[in-house]
Design an enzyme around this catalytic site. Structure first.
Site, PDB file in Angstrom:
ATOM      1  N   THR A 115      36.201 -24.314   6.412  1.00 39.30           N
ATOM      2  CA  THR A 115      36.494 -24.904   7.504  1.00 39.30           C
ATOM      3  C   THR A 115      36.876 -26.286   6.901  1.00 39.30           C
ATOM      4  O   THR A 115      36.667 -26.482   5.912  1.00 39.30           O
ATOM      5  CB  THR A 115      35.447 -24.847   8.410  1.00 39.30           C
ATOM      6  OG1 THR A 115      35.327 -23.624   8.871  1.00 39.30           O
ATOM      7  CG2 THR A 115      35.138 -25.885   9.723  1.00 39.30           C
ATOM      8  N   THR A 139      39.319 -25.524  11.816  1.00 37.53           N
ATOM      9  CA  THR A 139      39.239 -24.306  10.900  1.00 37.53           C
ATOM     10  C   THR A 139      40.271 -23.383  11.149  1.00 37.53           C
ATOM     11  O   THR A 139      40.919 -23.308  12.201  1.00 37.53           O
ATOM     12  CB  THR A 139      37.820 -23.731  11.110  1.00 37.53           C
ATOM     13  OG1 THR A 139      37.703 -22.489  10.127  1.00 37.53           O
ATOM     14  CG2 THR A 139      37.833 -23.178  12.706  1.00 37.53           C
ATOM     15  N   SER A 166      31.567 -20.508  17.785  1.00 36.75           N
ATOM     16  CA  SER A 166      31.843 -21.313  16.554  1.00 36.75           C
ATOM     17  C   SER A 166      30.525 -21.895  16.058  1.00 36.75           C
ATOM     18  O   SER A 166      29.439 -22.239  17.084  1.00 36.75           O
ATOM     19  CB  SER A 166      32.702 -22.628  16.797  1.00 36.75           C
ATOM     20  OG  SER A 166      32.949 -23.206  15.519  1.00 36.75           O
TER      21      SER A 166
HETATM   22  N1  GLY Z   1      35.238 -20.253  11.603  1.00 36.98           N
HETATM   23  C1  GLY Z   1      34.286 -21.073  11.479  1.00 36.98           C
HETATM   24  C2  GLY Z   1      33.345 -21.477  12.750  1.00 36.98           C
HETATM   25  O1  GLY Z   1      34.053 -21.850  13.745  1.00 36.98           O
HETATM   26  O2  GLY Z   1      32.216 -21.567  12.949  1.00 36.98           O
END
Ligand code: GLY
Length: 570
Positions: free
Chosen positions: A382, A400, A453
């Site tokens: 990310t 991300t 997330s």
């Molecule tokens: N894909 C990483 C997050 O959003 O935590």
């Protein structure tokens, strides 16, 4: 070329002077060096790539504010940092504007209209990670472009000015580092497998550091956005290219999904810690709530007297991390679809009860620490950017594609990578996702829902004025890295470099393990083992970017030394 490689291999770790480039000076995308720290008066940008940070500063010099700079930096990252910078993913922006207004913009991807709860399960109910983590079906409806336009409500310059540097970088190319060359070479087979047309990242002879990457298709997409606004992405030619790519690769994102996508302005998640006001992202990110829980669980303990990385301090923080992540698994998900009991999860009484069975010197177990009694590892790749300007606007953005280079599906003719964010849903209740995070009903897949997330863009106010702008990539390690960075500064009184660069640790309830980053204190490791913890070694945890406002009102910007992250200022 040799000179360029030398510059990247030997970053200017201790360049304390402000840049001397004049307003509007063109950025040299063929020769640049990494700078880890800068102290400045007028503004600062820290991001994962030198060119993106420089773009942000140029925008400030042109009269833009921190929001302008954050938008332009994200657009530049979409070109120069394709492993996580993106047009085909999503993210969150937290801002504290100069008039004191707090802003939280949610541009997290959404499940497509044809998505359903069991879409990644076989007929016998087995999870198919190949489908949730790679290729067309792993992609959620991208949110980034809508988020940039929602953010632009607080910007000063025209979007045209903010997007032009990204167009130039895509069209005229930029020089890649050894690290990027290795990544492209290593992922060649994946890009070929999961894309239906050969993307710019694939070439027949291997890439090497110092090569120039041109992205003509991406430049054309950026130009459509420049001309038509968000419609240049969500409708017309770009939308058509996305849907055609979906059809060729058995994906399900439709023209309707794209047209209907909206970013959302939300109430930031705000709490106090010993007089500091901490501003974070609310659902669908667990980040703000987790940091709130972890900090409040330890607030009444004299952690400063234990000392940085002492066994007592690490154990206390690990147990707070364990308990917060147990709650994440049970109670957290998109609050537009599931009632997340935020007030209960953050109440003083509840958090005290959560720590009631904490025994100093003895490991709890995750079997014993169930999610709290109240009614009711994903990718490391990310990217985070921190920005501040001289007027007092502070912006924290984390975006991300999920894991590195997302789904590895590049939209044919449009040149950008699609996310594989669907894996952040709980694809089967109780089954860990790609980085071991567990979830249940709260984070089950539903059409139009946003996946939970961990991204934690955070701003800390001291005396009601910006003091810290913080964030990091790192999947589930994001909230624990932000937690530790804040505690390092607020409790252990550390300088900013140490707060960012010193090794970190991580616990996420399940698996019941403590991850220790390379270089962690051997004696503390031995003490934790004696207390009953299972220790697992980890390479880098996070790439934290911090801006701190010093007592003389100058900005100290520090980039993480775990990558080519770069602090720029003027
Ligand atoms: N894909 C990483 C997050 O959003 O935590």
């Amino acid at each position: 070329m040799k000179k360029f490689i030398f510059l990247l291999l030997f970053p200017a770790l201790f360049n304390f002077s402000c840049t001397t480039t004049k307003q509007g000076t063109l950025i040299d995308q063929y020769k640049y060096q990494v700078q880890k720290k800068i102290i400045c008066q007028n503004g600062a940008v820290v991001s994962a790539h030198p060119l993106a940070s420089k773009v942000g500063i140029e925008i400030l010099k042109m009269g833009g504010n921190a929001v302008d700079a954050a938008i332009a930096t994200q657009l530049a990252l979409a070109v120069v940092y394709p492993n996580a910078g993106n047009l085909g993913g999503g993210g969150f922006m937290v801002a504290r504007l100069k008039d004191g207004k707090l802003v939280a913009i949610d541009y997290r991807e959404k499940a497509p209209g044809k998505a359903h709860r069991d879409m990644y399960l076989t007929a016998t109910g087995e999870p198919q990670f190949e489908l949730s983590q790679h290729g067309h079906l792993s992609a959620g409806v991208p949110g980034t472009v809508a988020g940039l336009f929602e953010s632009a409500l607080y910007a000063k310059l025209s979007f045209k000015k903010l997007i032009q540097p990204a167009i130039d970088l895509a069209e005229k190319g930029f020089v890649i580092s050894e690290r990027e060359a290795r990544a492209f070479n290593g992922l060649k087979d994946d890009f070929e497998k999961y894309s239906t047309q050969t993307p710019a990242f694939v070439k027949t002879i291997p890439w090497k550091g110092g090569d120039t990457l041109f992205q003509k298709d991406l430049a054309a997409t950026l130009k459509r956005i420049m001309k038509k606004g968000a419609k240049g992405f969500y409708e017309g030619e770009t939308a058509r290219l996305i849907v055609e790519e979906m059809k060729r690769g058995n994906g399900i994102i439709s023209l309707e999904d794209l047209k209907n996508y909206k970013a959302a302005s939300r109430e930031p998640h705000v709490f106090d810690y010993k007089g500091y006001k901490i501003i974070g992202m609310p659902m669908p990110s667990s980040g703000g709530l987790l940091v709130n829980q972890m900090m409040k669980m330890i607030e009444d303990k004299p952690i400063a007297t234990y000392g940085f990385h002492s066994p007592e301090a690490v154990q206390l923080m690990v147990e707070a991390e364990r308990r917060a992540f147990a709650d994440r698994a049970e109670f957290m998900g998109d609050a537009d679809f599931y009632k997340v009991p935020v007030a209960k999860l953050t109440s003083e009484k509840y958090l005290k009860e959560r720590m009631a069975d904490f025994v100093p010197g003895k490991a709890s177990t995750s079997e014993q620490v169930k999610p709290g009694d109240i009614p009711a590892m994903e990718s490391e790749e990310t990217t985070h950017l921190s920005v501040i300007d001289k007027d007092g606007n502070a912006v924290a953005v984390t975006t991300t594609l999920n894991n590195s280079y997302g789904s590895k599906t590049v939209v044919g003719g449009a040149g950008f990578i699609l996310n594989d964010e669907m894996d952040d849903f709980s694809i089967k209740p109780g089954t860990p996702n790609m980085y071991g995070a567990i979830g249940g009903e709260a984070n089950a897949i539903m059409p139009g829902k946003r996946m939970l997330s961990s991204m934690t863009p955070t701003i800390v106010l001291k005396n009601d004025l910006p003091y810290l702008v913080v964030g990091t990539p790192g999947g589930t390690t994001i909230p624990t890295s932000v937690f530790q960075t804040l505690i390092n500064i607020i409790e252990f009184n550390m300088n900013t470099e140490d707060a960012v660069w010193k090794p970190k640790f991580h616990h996420q309830w399940l698996p019941d393990e403590v991850y220790l980053e390379k270089g962690f204190s051997e004696s503390t490791r031995a003490s934790l083992t004696n207390m009953g913890y299972k220790i697992v070694d980890r390479n880098g945890i996070g790439r934290t970017e911090v801006i701190r406002v010093l007592p003389d009102k100058t900005f100290e910007a520090v980039a993480d030394n775990r990558g080519d992250d770069h602090a720029e200022g003027w």
